[in-house]
Design a protein around this motif. Structure first.
Motif, PDB file in Angstrom:
ATOM      1  N   LYS A 222       0.843  -1.192   0.000  1.00 43.45           N
ATOM      2  CA  LYS A 222       0.000   0.000   0.000  1.00 43.45           C
ATOM      3  C   LYS A 222       0.879   1.243   0.000  1.00 43.45           C
ATOM      4  O   LYS A 222       1.752   1.391   0.844  1.00 43.45           O
ATOM      5  N   PHE A 223       0.640   2.134  -0.940  1.00 42.79           N
ATOM      6  CA  PHE A 223       1.413   3.368  -1.016  1.00 42.79           C
ATOM      7  C   PHE A 223       0.770   4.487  -0.194  1.00 42.79           C
ATOM      8  O   PHE A 223       1.427   5.472   0.133  1.00 42.79           O
ATOM      9  N   PHE A 224      -0.515   4.336   0.108  1.00 42.73           N
ATOM     10  CA  PHE A 224      -1.233   5.309   0.945  1.00 42.73           C
ATOM     11  C   PHE A 224      -1.864   4.538   2.104  1.00 42.73           C
ATOM     12  O   PHE A 224      -2.629   3.597   1.887  1.00 42.73           O
ATOM     13  N   THR A 225      -1.528   4.929   3.311  1.00 41.63           N
ATOM     14  CA  THR A 225      -2.069   4.256   4.492  1.00 41.63           C
ATOM     15  C   THR A 225      -2.686   5.288   5.432  1.00 41.63           C
ATOM     16  O   THR A 225      -2.284   6.456   5.441  1.00 41.63           O
ATOM     17  N   LYS A 226      -3.625   4.856   6.232  1.00 36.26           N
ATOM     18  CA  LYS A 226      -4.249   5.770   7.191  1.00 36.26           C
ATOM     19  C   LYS A 226      -3.260   6.210   8.253  1.00 36.26           C
ATOM     20  O   LYS A 226      -3.295   7.364   8.703  1.00 36.26           O
ATOM     21  N   ASP A 227      -2.372   5.321   8.659  1.00 37.31           N
ATOM     22  CA  ASP A 227      -1.366   5.712   9.651  1.00 37.31           C
ATOM     23  C   ASP A 227      -0.486   6.831   9.105  1.00 37.31           C
ATOM     24  O   ASP A 227      -0.191   7.810   9.806  1.00 37.31           O
ATOM     25  N   GLY A 228      -0.042   6.698   7.852  1.00 41.35           N
ATOM     26  CA  GLY A 228       0.792   7.721   7.254  1.00 41.35           C
ATOM     27  C   GLY A 228       0.063   9.040   7.081  1.00 41.35           C
ATOM     28  O   GLY A 228       0.611  10.112   7.360  1.00 41.35           O
ATOM     29  N   LEU A 229      -1.204   8.984   6.638  1.00 41.35           N
ATOM     30  CA  LEU A 229      -1.992  10.202   6.444  1.00 41.35           C
ATOM     31  C   LEU A 229      -2.323  10.856   7.785  1.00 41.35           C
ATOM     32  O   LEU A 229      -2.343  12.083   7.895  1.00 41.35           O
TER      33      LEU A 229
ATOM     34  N   ALA B  79      -8.490   3.040  -3.036  1.00 41.29           N
ATOM     35  CA  ALA B  79      -8.250   1.612  -3.256  1.00 41.29           C
ATOM     36  C   ALA B  79      -7.240   1.047  -2.261  1.00 41.29           C
ATOM     37  O   ALA B  79      -7.283  -0.150  -1.942  1.00 41.29           O
ATOM     38  N   ASP B  80      -6.320   1.883  -1.776  1.00 34.99           N
ATOM     39  CA  ASP B  80      -5.363   1.443  -0.768  1.00 34.99           C
ATOM     40  C   ASP B  80      -5.957   1.435   0.633  1.00 34.99           C
ATOM     41  O   ASP B  80      -5.485   0.696   1.507  1.00 34.99           O
ATOM     42  N   LEU B  81      -6.982   2.247   0.863  1.00 38.78           N
ATOM     43  CA  LEU B  81      -7.509   2.427   2.213  1.00 38.78           C
ATOM     44  C   LEU B  81      -8.685   1.525   2.551  1.00 38.78           C
ATOM     45  O   LEU B  81      -8.834   1.095   3.699  1.00 38.78           O
ATOM     46  N   ALA B  82      -9.555   1.258   1.582  1.00 35.19           N
ATOM     47  CA  ALA B  82     -10.792   0.538   1.893  1.00 35.19           C
ATOM     48  C   ALA B  82     -11.477   0.092   0.610  1.00 35.19           C
ATOM     49  O   ALA B  82     -10.984   0.335  -0.497  1.00 35.19           O
ATOM     50  N   SER B  83     -12.622  -0.536   0.771  1.00 38.38           N
ATOM     51  CA  SER B  83     -13.514  -0.859  -0.341  1.00 38.38           C
ATOM     52  C   SER B  83     -14.878  -0.262   0.002  1.00 38.38           C
ATOM     53  O   SER B  83     -15.723  -0.929   0.595  1.00 38.38           O
ATOM     54  N   PRO B  84     -15.106   1.003  -0.329  1.00 40.63           N
ATOM     55  CA  PRO B  84     -16.352   1.670   0.067  1.00 40.63           C
ATOM     56  C   PRO B  84     -17.588   0.931  -0.425  1.00 40.63           C
ATOM     57  O   PRO B  84     -17.537   0.198  -1.427  1.00 40.63           O
ATOM     58  N   ALA B  85     -18.685   1.137   0.276  1.00 36.71           N
ATOM     59  CA  ALA B  85     -19.935   0.485  -0.108  1.00 36.71           C
ATOM     60  C   ALA B  85     -20.398   0.938  -1.485  1.00 36.71           C
ATOM     61  O   ALA B  85     -20.976   0.163  -2.243  1.00 36.71           O
ATOM     62  N   ALA B  86     -20.130   2.204  -1.820  1.00 30.80           N
ATOM     63  CA  ALA B  86     -20.543   2.737  -3.115  1.00 30.80           C
ATOM     64  C   ALA B  86     -19.663   3.929  -3.476  1.00 30.80           C
ATOM     65  O   ALA B  86     -19.060   4.566  -2.615  1.00 30.80           O
ATOM     66  N   ILE B  87     -19.599   4.209  -4.778  1.00 30.02           N
ATOM     67  CA  ILE B  87     -18.785   5.310  -5.289  1.00 30.02           C
ATOM     68  C   ILE B  87     -19.539   5.968  -6.436  1.00 30.02           C
ATOM     69  O   ILE B  87     -20.124   5.277  -7.273  1.00 30.02           O
ATOM     70  N   ILE B  88     -19.525   7.292  -6.484  1.00 30.49           N
ATOM     71  CA  ILE B  88     -19.973   8.022  -7.662  1.00 30.49           C
ATOM     72  C   ILE B  88     -18.777   8.813  -8.172  1.00 30.49           C
ATOM     73  O   ILE B  88     -18.163   9.577  -7.423  1.00 30.49           O
ATOM     74  N   GLN B  89     -18.426   8.614  -9.442  1.00 33.72           N
ATOM     75  CA  GLN B  89     -17.288   9.304 -10.022  1.00 33.72           C
ATOM     76  C   GLN B  89     -17.486   9.435 -11.532  1.00 33.72           C
ATOM     77  O   GLN B  89     -18.375   8.817 -12.110  1.00 33.72           O
ATOM     78  N   LEU B  90     -16.632  10.251 -12.143  1.00 36.55           N
ATOM     79  CA  LEU B  90     -16.709  10.433 -13.588  1.00 36.55           C
ATOM     80  C   LEU B  90     -16.412   9.126 -14.316  1.00 36.55           C
ATOM     81  O   LEU B  90     -15.667   8.279 -13.825  1.00 36.55           O
ATOM     82  N   ARG B  91     -16.975   9.008 -15.500  1.00 30.78           N
ATOM     83  CA  ARG B  91     -16.737   7.823 -16.318  1.00 30.78           C
ATOM     84  C   ARG B  91     -15.255   7.693 -16.659  1.00 30.78           C
ATOM     85  O   ARG B  91     -14.679   6.618 -16.640  1.00 30.78           O
ATOM     86  N   THR B  92     -14.620   8.796 -17.035  1.00 30.24           N
ATOM     87  CA  THR B  92     -13.216   8.760 -17.424  1.00 30.24           C
ATOM     88  C   THR B  92     -12.334   8.758 -16.193  1.00 30.24           C
ATOM     89  O   THR B  92     -12.681   9.319 -15.169  1.00 30.24           O
ATOM     90  N   GLY B  93     -11.168   8.137 -16.310  1.00 25.26           N
ATOM     91  CA  GLY B  93     -10.237   8.080 -15.202  1.00 25.26           C
ATOM     92  C   GLY B  93      -8.899   8.656 -15.590  1.00 25.26           C
ATOM     93  O   GLY B  93      -7.849   8.087 -15.286  1.00 25.26           O
TER      94      GLY B  93
END
Length: 387
Positions: A27-34, A327-341
């Motif tokens: 994991k490159f992003f962790t809650k402990d680090g943040l 993606a490094d922190l969790a798997s949320p129940a749901a996500i709304i985001q733009l189609r493009t990444g």
């Protein structure tokens, strides 16, 4: 010796190491680090951080020190539209492709190339040809901005797009009943009067009401998986047509005797679903209006600390790799985001792997939201330890 053999330069060795560790699941992003980063930035703001020295650990495990009051001249921010950050220090989250290419380094540093988060000073933000300068101060009073926001909420919640979204969420209520919070990123400052920002925040509040109603009504024990599987296998055009027919018919029926009682019933359990929002571009006026609406404004990176498996994440046009961080922190129940990444929030193999466990549902285009998608997690993830 083969003349075409690639030489293992320090930059290539670093890129190879980063790719290797990423492929192994580090994991490159962790809650402990943040969390540690947030505490130190708070101390610096209060002028109690010893020597103004920031301590970080790289993904290789090196302990790095950065003097926050001095511009080391190492980093450059290539993101478009990052001029929305007005003043002070800001966090730059390095997406995977930048860590591999090191294009965001003005001067190569062997140790700091392994950092996934770095601190930017205000004058480090001008390296993109389409950089957007800081906008003019807001001209709204709190009352005027609240009225504008309320008007936008009313338009959004009476729109066909909102009605369709509500139908989808209600259909998949079994998978959404565990949601305890809405966490929104980079919705933009309300104080500019921008339609997109106003609508995105209106979306956040509507999600709070809809999920609150789902939780209040409760979920029957029988599985809804048959309905969901059927909906997934139908062609998108057929799905849209089916829901539009149902929506229009039911909305007409509800309109005949609609009063305030139903609205009261729907929002009665809102306190069980909290709303958080994070955007470095927020001003005090934005926070005042959002607090009044029931949205808690958090300083970067504290909203990421709220992301867990029971969160509903909204991230439509961020200037950070929100998908990769989440993606490094969790798997949320749901996500709304733009189609493009693309842009500042690109996909990565780990993001694609995470989203493979979600239903991908089309939403109706809305000018205030753009071309967005709804992702709903199929099953609750199994965790091995904490992150």
């Amino acid at each position: 010796m083969n003349e075409h053999m690639e030489i293992d330069t320090p930059k290539k060795i670093i890129a190879d190491n980063i790719q290797l560790w990423y492929n192994r699941g580090q994991k490159f992003f962790t809650k402990d680090g943040l969390r540690l980063l947030a505490k130190q930035l708070d101390k610096h703001k209060e002028q109690v951080l010893t020597g103004s020295v920031l301590h970080q650990t790289t993904i290789r495990g090196d302990n790095i020190q950065t003097i926050l009051d001095i511009d080391e001249g190492i980093w450059k921010d290539l993101r478009c539209r990052h001029g929305e950050r007005r003043d002070g220090l800001s966090i730059y989250y390095r997406p995977l492709h930048m860590m591999l290419s090191q294009r965001d380094m003005k001067f190569f540093d062997l140790q700091k190339a392994y950092l996934s988060t770095v601190i930017m000073r205000p004058h480090s933000h001008h390296h993109h040809p389409h950089h957007k300068p800081a906008l003019l101060p807001p001209n709204f009073s709190p009352t005027e901005l609240t009225h504008l926001f309320t008007s936008t909420q009313q338009r959004w919640e009476t729109s066909e797009q909102h009605g369709y979204l509500k139908k989808l969420l209600t259909l998949h209520r079994r998978r959404l009943a565990s949601v305890t919070k809405i966490v929104a990123f980079a919705c933009g400052p309300l104080a500019e009067g921008d339609e997109a920002s106003l609508t995105q925040h209106a979306l956040v509040l509507s999600l709070q009401r809809i999920i609150g109603a789902i939780k209040e009504e409760g979920v029957e024990s029988e599985s809804e998986s048959d309905d969901a599987e059927e909906e997934e296998t139908m062609g998108l055009t057929q799905v849209l047509g089916e829901f539009w027919r149902v929506l229009r018919g039911e909305e007409r029926e509800k309109g005949k005797g609609k009063g305030k009682g139903k609205e009261r019933e729907e929002v009665k359990n809102e306190e069980e679903v909290r709303c958080f929002a994070q955007d470095p571009a927020y001003r005090p006026l934005d926070q005042e209006v959002l607090d009044g609406a029931g949205i808690t404004v958090l300083e970067d990176p504290r909203a990421f600390l709220e992301v867990d498996d029971n969160a509903f994440v909204v991230s439509i046009s961020p200037n950070a790799p929100v998908q990769q961080i989440v993606a490094d922190l969790a798997s949320p129940a749901a996500i709304i985001q733009l189609r493009t990444g693309a842009g500042a929030d690109p996909v990565s193999p780990r993001v694609e792997e995470m989203l493979s466990g979600y239903m991908r549902l089309e939403l109706i285009y809305h000018k205030g939201l753009g071309d967005v998608l709804l992702y709903i997690r199929r099953e609750k993830p199994r965790r091995e330890g904490t992150k």
